[in-house]
Write a protein that holds these residues in place. Structure first.
Motif, PDB file in Angstrom:
ATOM      1  N   VAL A 135       6.565 -10.087   0.181  1.00 50.93           N
ATOM      2  CA  VAL A 135       5.281  -9.694   0.777  1.00 50.93           C
ATOM      3  C   VAL A 135       5.519  -8.759   1.960  1.00 50.93           C
ATOM      4  O   VAL A 135       4.864  -7.722   2.103  1.00 50.93           O
ATOM      5  CB  VAL A 135       4.474 -10.929   1.223  1.00 50.93           C
ATOM      6  CG1 VAL A 135       3.264 -10.509   2.061  1.00 50.93           C
ATOM      7  CG2 VAL A 135       4.015 -11.730   0.015  1.00 50.93           C
ATOM      8  N   ILE A 182       6.481  -5.329   0.736  1.00 50.54           N
ATOM      9  CA  ILE A 182       5.315  -4.584   0.246  1.00 50.54           C
ATOM     10  C   ILE A 182       4.554  -3.977   1.424  1.00 50.54           C
ATOM     11  O   ILE A 182       4.159  -2.801   1.402  1.00 50.54           O
ATOM     12  CB  ILE A 182       4.392  -5.505  -0.580  1.00 50.54           C
ATOM     13  CG1 ILE A 182       5.070  -5.912  -1.890  1.00 50.54           C
ATOM     14  CG2 ILE A 182       3.060  -4.807  -0.872  1.00 50.54           C
ATOM     15  CD1 ILE A 182       4.318  -6.967  -2.677  1.00 50.54           C
ATOM     16  N   ILE A 183       4.348  -4.760   2.460  1.00 50.87           N
ATOM     17  CA  ILE A 183       3.632  -4.272   3.638  1.00 50.87           C
ATOM     18  C   ILE A 183       4.368  -3.088   4.276  1.00 50.87           C
ATOM     19  O   ILE A 183       3.741  -2.180   4.839  1.00 50.87           O
ATOM     20  CB  ILE A 183       3.449  -5.415   4.657  1.00 50.87           C
ATOM     21  CG1 ILE A 183       2.473  -6.465   4.093  1.00 50.87           C
ATOM     22  CG2 ILE A 183       2.935  -4.896   6.000  1.00 50.87           C
ATOM     23  CD1 ILE A 183       2.342  -7.712   4.946  1.00 50.87           C
ATOM     24  N   THR A 198       1.881  -7.440   9.761  1.00 51.19           N
ATOM     25  CA  THR A 198       2.289  -8.808   9.440  1.00 51.19           C
ATOM     26  C   THR A 198       1.804  -9.786  10.495  1.00 51.19           C
ATOM     27  O   THR A 198       1.367 -10.900  10.179  1.00 51.19           O
ATOM     28  CB  THR A 198       3.823  -8.891   9.308  1.00 51.19           C
ATOM     29  OG1 THR A 198       4.264  -7.986   8.291  1.00 51.19           O
ATOM     30  CG2 THR A 198       4.259 -10.301   8.944  1.00 51.19           C
ATOM     31  N   ILE A 228      -3.821  -4.079   5.760  1.00 49.05           N
ATOM     32  CA  ILE A 228      -2.715  -3.885   4.818  1.00 49.05           C
ATOM     33  C   ILE A 228      -2.905  -2.602   4.009  1.00 49.05           C
ATOM     34  O   ILE A 228      -1.955  -2.060   3.454  1.00 49.05           O
ATOM     35  CB  ILE A 228      -2.572  -5.109   3.886  1.00 49.05           C
ATOM     36  CG1 ILE A 228      -2.402  -6.389   4.721  1.00 49.05           C
ATOM     37  CG2 ILE A 228      -1.388  -4.965   2.947  1.00 49.05           C
ATOM     38  CD1 ILE A 228      -2.393  -7.660   3.895  1.00 49.05           C
ATOM     39  N   ARG A 282      -2.004  -1.499  -0.044  1.00 48.73           N
ATOM     40  CA  ARG A 282      -1.059  -2.539  -0.474  1.00 48.73           C
ATOM     41  C   ARG A 282      -1.731  -3.897  -0.636  1.00 48.73           C
ATOM     42  O   ARG A 282      -1.115  -4.835  -1.149  1.00 48.73           O
ATOM     43  CB  ARG A 282       0.083  -2.653   0.528  1.00 48.73           C
ATOM     44  CG  ARG A 282       0.741  -1.344   0.898  1.00 48.73           C
ATOM     45  CD  ARG A 282       1.534  -1.439   2.182  1.00 48.73           C
ATOM     46  NE  ARG A 282       1.763  -0.148   2.782  1.00 48.73           N
ATOM     47  CZ  ARG A 282       0.887   0.519   3.533  1.00 48.73           C
ATOM     48  NH1 ARG A 282      -0.295  -0.018   3.799  1.00 48.73           N
ATOM     49  NH2 ARG A 282       1.169   1.701   4.024  1.00 48.73           N
ATOM     50  N   THR A 283      -2.980  -4.013  -0.188  1.00 49.53           N
ATOM     51  CA  THR A 283      -3.698  -5.293  -0.254  1.00 49.53           C
ATOM     52  C   THR A 283      -3.718  -5.838  -1.674  1.00 49.53           C
ATOM     53  O   THR A 283      -3.443  -7.024  -1.906  1.00 49.53           O
ATOM     54  CB  THR A 283      -5.142  -5.128   0.260  1.00 49.53           C
ATOM     55  OG1 THR A 283      -5.117  -4.623   1.595  1.00 49.53           O
ATOM     56  CG2 THR A 283      -5.877  -6.454   0.230  1.00 49.53           C
ATOM     57  N   VAL A 311      -0.259  -7.231  -2.657  1.00 46.51           N
ATOM     58  CA  VAL A 311       0.026  -8.541  -2.061  1.00 46.51           C
ATOM     59  C   VAL A 311      -0.772  -9.625  -2.762  1.00 46.51           C
ATOM     60  O   VAL A 311      -0.248 -10.710  -3.070  1.00 46.51           O
ATOM     61  CB  VAL A 311      -0.291  -8.521  -0.550  1.00 46.51           C
ATOM     62  CG1 VAL A 311      -0.221  -9.936   0.036  1.00 46.51           C
ATOM     63  CG2 VAL A 311       0.665  -7.591   0.188  1.00 46.51           C
ATOM     64  N   SER A 366       0.750 -12.719  -5.012  1.00 44.61           N
ATOM     65  CA  SER A 366       0.449 -14.079  -4.565  1.00 44.61           C
ATOM     66  C   SER A 366      -0.230 -14.883  -5.661  1.00 44.61           C
ATOM     67  O   SER A 366       0.049 -16.080  -5.841  1.00 44.61           O
ATOM     68  CB  SER A 366      -0.435 -14.028  -3.316  1.00 44.61           C
ATOM     69  OG  SER A 366       0.216 -13.327  -2.274  1.00 44.61           O
TER      70      SER A 366
END
Length: 306
Positions: free
Chosen positions: A135, A138-139, A152, A192, A195-196, A199, A203
């Motif tokens: 995660v 990715i961020i 983050t 984010i 990229r939201t 993520v 998840s």
């Protein structure tokens, strides 16, 4: 062990470390002292956060009075067993990683000799879980490392559990279920960006059990690329960054990373950013220690030692 007046007890452990091991420099190679919690929090002589063992979250504080000295660990005694804490910290802090050969080669290079002395106490610090590492990776896509830490931090403050232990606010990383249930729209408020969806998609897969990320540790890079590369928004750079941050696998160093290209350009190319091919060529000159040297150089860069 110590107990307070209401019967709450704290387990105190001591862990021996490699010669010169520097807890804070190792951790600060990944996080900034002024951008916290991510979920790590640090102070003049400590590092703390919430960890999970067997699905249960618990606070843990690690102290070190000076580099090379043993670590002093504090955690609620009713929450976790001593053996489990020791095994966790050996892995998270990279205490079994041997960096001597890489440091020796750095000392023989006139351009790296001084840097070697500054990073001799660093061992590869890794995230609590590969999910957390992925995660975070990715961020980090297409933004500076500091900016990624800022994002983050927002995620941690918005979704993480908090526990007060020994007067410190400690945080953990949000679970896949919590992030998946929060939804794309909810996650969007943390900044984010595009990229939201990546993520949230990851998840959801982990929360549903469709993918077991921790089982990937012993897989080859090609196998991990096949599994993770099929997930929307996760490419080769992200996978390599996560394998380093989650498993401490330095052999997959992302030579195309702009950060290391800039560092190498400053050191060896008269300030001109190196190409990926040039970074690979220089790393190959160092042999099998090349990726470890690059890791230490990136650590020095984040620590503003170069």
């Amino acid at each position: 062990m110590s107990c307070n007046e209401v019967g709450r007890c704290t387990l105190h452990l001591e862990i021996n470390v490699p010669i010169n091991y520097d807890l804070l420099r190792s951790v600060h190679s990944w996080i900034y002292p002024d951008v916290q919690p991510v979920p790590e929090v640090t102070g003049p002589d400590y590092f703390g956060r919430l960890f999970r063992i067997k699905g249960k979250e618990f606070p843990l504080i690690i102290r070190q009075n000076a580099p090379g000295q043993r670590l002093e660990i504090s955690t609620p005694v009713e929450d976790v067993a001593e053996k489990e804490v020791r095994l966790l910290l050996e892995r998270i802090l990279g205490l079994r990683k041997i960096m001597d050969s890489a440091l020796s080669k750095m000392k023989r290079d006139p351009k790296l000799r001084q840097i070697a002395g500054s990073v001799k106490g660093i061992r590869p610090y890794v995230a609590e879980s590969f999910y957390e590492a992925l995660v975070k990776s990715i961020i980090q896509q297409q933004i500076s490392y500091r900016s990624a830490n800022v994002v983050t931090k927002r995620l941690i403050l918005g979704l993480s559990n908090k526990s007060v232990f020994q007067g410190l606010d400690l945080y953990g990383f949000p679970s896949p279920v919590k992030i998946a249930n929060y939804g794309v729209d909810g996650l969007g408020k943390f900044g984010i960006g595009y990229r939201t969806k990546y993520v949230h998609s990851l998840s959801s897969l982990v929360a549903s059990g469709d993918i077991d990320l921790e089982s990937l540790e012993d897989k080859s890079f090609s196998e991990n690329l096949q599994v993770l590369g099929s997930i929307h928004g996760i490419g080769e750079w992200t996978i390599k960054a996560a394998l380093i941050a989650g498993f401490g696998d330095l052999t997959v160093f992302p030579y195309g990373d702009l950060g290391i290209q800039n560092v190498m350009g400053a050191l060896y190319n008269k300030g001109v950013r190196m190409t990926k091919a040039q970074v690979i060529e220089k790393s190959d000159e160092w042999g099998k220690e090349g990726p470890s040297i690059l890791y230490l150089l990136m650590s020095a860069y984040v620590l503003e030692l170069i």
